[in-house]
Motif scaffolding. Structure first.
Motif, PDB file in Angstrom:
ATOM      1  N   ALA A 101       0.884  -1.178   0.000  1.00 59.33           N
ATOM      2  CA  ALA A 101       0.000   0.000   0.000  1.00 59.33           C
ATOM      3  C   ALA A 101       0.915   1.219   0.000  1.00 59.33           C
ATOM      4  CB  ALA A 101      -0.871  -0.001   1.246  1.00 59.33           C
ATOM      5  N   ASP A 102       0.457   2.352  -0.541  1.00 62.13           N
ATOM      6  CA  ASP A 102       1.327   3.529  -0.441  1.00 62.13           C
ATOM      7  C   ASP A 102       0.819   4.588   0.524  1.00 62.13           C
ATOM      8  OD1 ASP A 102       0.998   3.907  -4.040  1.00 62.13           O
ATOM      9  OD2 ASP A 102      -0.551   3.820  -2.505  1.00 62.13           O
ATOM     10  N   ALA A 103      -0.389   4.403   1.064  1.00 58.99           N
ATOM     11  CA  ALA A 103      -0.894   5.375   2.031  1.00 58.99           C
ATOM     12  C   ALA A 103      -1.781   4.670   3.046  1.00 58.99           C
ATOM     13  CB  ALA A 103      -1.681   6.470   1.314  1.00 58.99           C
ATOM     14  N   ILE A 104      -1.949   5.304   4.211  1.00 59.98           N
ATOM     15  CA  ILE A 104      -2.800   4.748   5.278  1.00 59.98           C
ATOM     16  C   ILE A 104      -3.831   5.788   5.682  1.00 59.98           C
ATOM     17  CG2 ILE A 104      -2.870   3.922   7.677  1.00 59.98           C
ATOM     18  CD1 ILE A 104      -0.136   2.703   7.285  1.00 59.98           C
ATOM     19  N   HIS A 105      -5.109   5.401   5.625  1.00 59.46           N
ATOM     20  CA  HIS A 105      -6.171   6.288   6.128  1.00 59.46           C
ATOM     21  C   HIS A 105      -6.579   5.767   7.502  1.00 59.46           C
ATOM     22  CE1 HIS A 105      -9.565   8.792   6.683  1.00 59.46           C
ATOM     23  NE2 HIS A 105      -9.574   9.255   5.434  1.00 59.46           N
ATOM     24  N   PHE A 125      -9.209   5.165  17.315  1.00 56.90           N
ATOM     25  CA  PHE A 125      -7.986   4.365  17.175  1.00 56.90           C
ATOM     26  C   PHE A 125      -6.720   5.226  17.023  1.00 56.90           C
ATOM     27  CE2 PHE A 125     -11.302   1.238  15.585  1.00 56.90           C
ATOM     28  CZ  PHE A 125     -11.302   0.489  16.753  1.00 56.90           C
ATOM     29  N   LEU A 126      -6.002   5.099  15.877  1.00 56.81           N
ATOM     30  CA  LEU A 126      -4.707   5.787  15.754  1.00 56.81           C
ATOM     31  C   LEU A 126      -4.803   7.129  15.027  1.00 56.81           C
ATOM     32  CD1 LEU A 126      -2.663   2.589  14.848  1.00 56.81           C
ATOM     33  CD2 LEU A 126      -2.490   3.903  16.971  1.00 56.81           C
ATOM     34  N   SER A 127      -6.045   7.592  14.814  1.00 52.46           N
ATOM     35  CA  SER A 127      -6.207   8.772  13.946  1.00 52.46           C
ATOM     36  C   SER A 127      -5.605  10.047  14.513  1.00 52.46           C
ATOM     37  CB  SER A 127      -7.692   8.994  13.642  1.00 52.46           C
ATOM     38  OG  SER A 127      -8.401   9.252  14.833  1.00 52.46           O
ATOM     39  N   VAL A 184       2.407   7.309   3.169  1.00 49.82           N
ATOM     40  CA  VAL A 184       1.742   8.598   3.405  1.00 49.82           C
ATOM     41  C   VAL A 184       0.605   8.404   4.406  1.00 49.82           C
ATOM     42  CG1 VAL A 184       0.426  10.486   2.356  1.00 49.82           C
ATOM     43  CG2 VAL A 184       2.322   9.434   1.094  1.00 49.82           C
ATOM     44  N   PHE A 185       0.568   9.265   5.421  1.00 46.89           N
ATOM     45  CA  PHE A 185      -0.514   9.271   6.402  1.00 46.89           C
ATOM     46  C   PHE A 185      -1.592  10.199   5.849  1.00 46.89           C
ATOM     47  CE2 PHE A 185      -2.487  11.176  10.221  1.00 46.89           C
ATOM     48  CZ  PHE A 185      -2.869  10.026  10.895  1.00 46.89           C
ATOM     49  N   ILE A 186      -2.805   9.695   5.663  1.00 45.03           N
ATOM     50  CA  ILE A 186      -3.863  10.543   5.104  1.00 45.03           C
ATOM     51  C   ILE A 186      -4.496  11.313   6.250  1.00 45.03           C
ATOM     52  CG2 ILE A 186      -5.983  10.639   3.717  1.00 45.03           C
ATOM     53  CD1 ILE A 186      -4.989   8.111   2.301  1.00 45.03           C
ATOM     54  N   GLY A 187      -3.920  12.487   6.479  1.00 47.33           N
ATOM     55  CA  GLY A 187      -4.317  13.324   7.604  1.00 47.33           C
ATOM     56  C   GLY A 187      -3.304  14.440   7.714  1.00 47.33           C
ATOM     57  N   THR A 194      -8.331  16.550  14.811  1.00 49.39           N
ATOM     58  CA  THR A 194      -7.431  16.597  13.643  1.00 49.39           C
ATOM     59  C   THR A 194      -7.645  15.386  12.740  1.00 49.39           C
ATOM     60  OG1 THR A 194      -5.738  15.500  14.964  1.00 49.39           O
ATOM     61  CG2 THR A 194      -5.684  17.903  14.921  1.00 49.39           C
ATOM     62  N   ARG A 195      -8.877  15.188  12.340  1.00 49.38           N
ATOM     63  CA  ARG A 195      -9.247  13.958  11.609  1.00 49.38           C
ATOM     64  C   ARG A 195     -10.625  14.137  11.002  1.00 49.38           C
ATOM     65  NH1 ARG A 195     -13.253  12.187  15.091  1.00 49.38           N
ATOM     66  NH2 ARG A 195     -12.921  12.812  17.243  1.00 49.38           N
ATOM     67  N   LEU A 196     -11.048  13.107  10.286  1.00 43.90           N
ATOM     68  CA  LEU A 196     -12.415  13.074   9.777  1.00 43.90           C
ATOM     69  C   LEU A 196     -13.334  12.826  10.969  1.00 43.90           C
ATOM     70  CD1 LEU A 196     -13.906  12.917   7.005  1.00 43.90           C
ATOM     71  CD2 LEU A 196     -13.795  10.432   7.223  1.00 43.90           C
ATOM     72  N   GLN A 197     -14.512  13.472  10.987  1.00 46.60           N
ATOM     73  CA  GLN A 197     -15.396  13.209  12.128  1.00 46.60           C
ATOM     74  C   GLN A 197     -16.547  12.285  11.779  1.00 46.60           C
ATOM     75  OE1 GLN A 197     -15.199  17.340  14.102  1.00 46.60           O
ATOM     76  NE2 GLN A 197     -15.833  15.885  15.651  1.00 46.60           N
ATOM     77  N   VAL A 198     -17.082  11.677  12.803  1.00 49.42           N
ATOM     78  CA  VAL A 198     -18.209  10.761  12.632  1.00 49.42           C
ATOM     79  C   VAL A 198     -19.313  11.443  11.810  1.00 49.42           C
ATOM     80  CG1 VAL A 198     -20.019   9.495  13.864  1.00 49.42           C
ATOM     81  CG2 VAL A 198     -17.705   9.595  14.823  1.00 49.42           C
TER      82      VAL A 198
END
Ligand code: ADP
Ligand code: ADP
Ligand code: MG
Length: 501
Positions: A80-84, A89-91, A106-109, A296-300
């Motif tokens: 994989a080249d990126a992690i969402h 969890f780890l967001s 790449v960290f998607i964040g 600092t992430r996507l929200q529910v």
């Protein structure tokens, strides 16, 4: 046009509805998806949906979704080249974000320094204060002693909240209503913070009596462009965690919306922020707002923003992480209609919203105009004990708030879930409250208006008799006038009975 720098494969380091949500956008972008899953989640829809799946460990989060090392290893092994990271969890773990980058992925964040600065409540308060943003009164740094806590309490006045700097999801918040409780509560808060978040830093905040929770969604790219996507009102909460969210808020004026939007982008700009993020505020009756925290992430609750702006936040996150420019400028972003989300959690609303485990015996989704369902389970699946109670998010869009509410109620009636108690019935009750319909509610809505008895339904036999009696009476009434399609009516009454929960 194909962007050659765009990712080819994304690992989604999450589970349930949000894993599926992220994979859908990736697929639309032609990016292949890798699910990492725990042994408890083998049969989950996100695993079936992914192009590839890899079991990373046992059900406990520490052995799977919180194991950064295993996740990074899987990403490297399976190319994989990126992690969402999704949410939870780890967001919001800055160390994980930098470990991902260190492994050449790449960290998607946002960047790791942005997470460290804005994802921690105390560091974010400091940054906001330096910008002159109004804050909820409280301590500026982690409490070092009981004496310091007492002094702060005397300065800001009771009641106060003790909050964990690393807390989230409503966890790590304790209320102190009398001075005599401070010492005990502080000791408990510190040990809880250490156990739950691995960080014992706690601080005091003045408890604002009946605020509204209103937050601003922002997006920024790596080229210094920042926009806000208006607000979400999330005041309906239990245990300091949201249950119903909507956009726009019926309490903001165009002027306050504009002011809060600017304040949010100023905060993000000052910290060199990129990615999706949310600045949360508490707002009082005079529309004075106080910075609460930044996520600092996507929200529910991001779908309500997607429905009123037409943007796909996950696609934006992926593009930003790949180094692309934002696809929009502020002037392109308009509010269209109204959206409301109900979190459908495996919880018993008649028993203090106690989380439940069990099997989804019947599970049928609602459909139709203006309805979106972001869910993570299917009929026949078990709800594992290890994770969050969120099963599904029911989101209704309408041209105006009334239409969104009517669609929400219609969809709640159409949704069939049995085998486990959920918050569906509570959602219908809430939609029907005068305070909700009029938009006059704050974070104490449940405390003020809700009684579990409101959801109690008559026993099934009484209901069956009542339904049959109703049909019989109508038959009698209609005799000699016209032929009534009795079966259709009987069917709908039976359906209503089944839907009682
Ligand atoms: P949102 O902030 O997106 O509105 P929640 O506060 O409900 O949503 O958080 C979403 C999920 O993320 C929940 O499962 C919650 O437990 C988890 N979570 C959020 N913040 C943290 C944190 N700091 N530590 C651990 N889990 C968190
Ligand atoms: P989390 O990281 O768990 O989301 P927040 O700081 O965002 O923690 O607070 C969660 C909720 O708790 C808020 O939405 C609000 O309802 C309530 N809350 C937090 N701080 C205060 C406060 N100072 N006064 C009153 N309510 C608060
Ligand atoms: Mg919050």
């Amino acid at each position: 046009m194909v962007n050659r720098l765009m990712f080819k494969k994304i690992l989604v380091a999450n589970r349930g509805e949000i894993a599926l949500r992220i994979m859908r956008s990736a697929r639309e972008m032609g990016i292949s998806t890798l699910a990492v899953f725990s042994e408890a989640d083998r049969k989950m829809p996100f695993v079936q949906f992914a192009d590839e799946g890899f079991c990373i460990g046992a059900g406990e989060s520490s052995q799977s979704y919180l194991s950064g090392d295993r996740i990074i290893r899987a990403a490297l092994d399976l190319k994989a080249d990126a992690i969402h990271p999704g949410y939870g969890f780890l967001s919001e773990d800055a160390a994980f974000a930098s470990q991902v980058a260190g492994a050449g992925l790449v960290f998607i964040g946002p960047s790791a320094p942005s997470i460290a600065m804005m994802g921690n409540k105390l560091a974010a308060r400091k940054a906001a204060r330096e910008l002159g943003v109004p804050l909820v009164p409280g301590t500026g740094s982690a409490l070092r002693s009981l004496k310091e806590a007492r002094e702060t309490m005397d300065r800001i006045g009771l009641p106060v909240l003790i909050k964990a700097a690393a807390g989230g999801g409503g966890k790590g918040i304790r209320i102190v209503s009398s001075a005599a409780d401070l010492e005990d509560q502080l000791r408990l808060a510190v040990s809880e913070a250490k156990n739950a978040f691995g960080d014992d830093a706690v601080y005091l905040e003045k408890y604002i009596h009946s605020p509204r929770h209103i937050e601003i969604q922002i997006l920024g790219d790596q080229h210094g462009h920042l926009v806000h996507l208006f607000e979400r009102e999330c005041s309906i909460q239990r245990r300091h965690q949201k249950l119903i969210e909507e956009s726009p808020s019926c309490n903001l004026t165009a002027e306050s919306r504009q002011k809060m939007g600017k304040c949010a982008t100023d905060i993000a700009r000052a910290s060199g922020y990129y990615g999706a993020g949310t600045i949360e505020f508490l707002v009082d009756d005079e529309l004075r707002y106080y910075f609460l925290e930044m996520n600092t992430r996507l929200q529910v609750e991001h779908p309500v923003t997607e429905l009123v702006t037409g943007l796909d936040l996950v696609k934006e996150q992926i593009r930003i992480a790949a180094g692309e420019k934002l696809s929009v400028i502020q002037d392109d972003i308009h509010l269209h209609g109204h959206a409301i989300e109900l979190r459908i959690c495996a919880e018993d609303p008649t028993r203090n919203f106690l989380p439940q485990t069990g099997k989804l015996e019947i599970y049928r989704r609602p459909h139709g105009p203006g309805i979106r369902v972001d869910d993570g389970y299917d009929q026949g699946l078990e709800i594992p004990i290890h994770y969050d109670s969120l099963l599904s998010k029911l989101i209704a869009w309408g041209r105006n708030r009334e239409e969104a509410i009517e669609r929400m109620v219609r969809a709640i009636d159409e949704y069939e879930i049995s085998g486990i108690p959920t918050t569906l019935g509570f959602g219908k009750w809430a939609m029907r409250q005068t305070a909700f319909a009029g938009g006059h509610y704050d974070t104490r809505f449940i405390e003020k208006y809700y009684l579990p008895e409101a959801l109690a339904s008559p026993d099934p036999l009484t209901e069956k008799i009542a339904a049959l009696l109703g049909v019989k009476i109508r038959e009698e009434e209609n005799k000699g006038y016209f032929r009534e399609p009795v079966n259709a009516d009987l069917h709908s009454k039976w359906k209503n009975r089944r839907q009682k929960r």
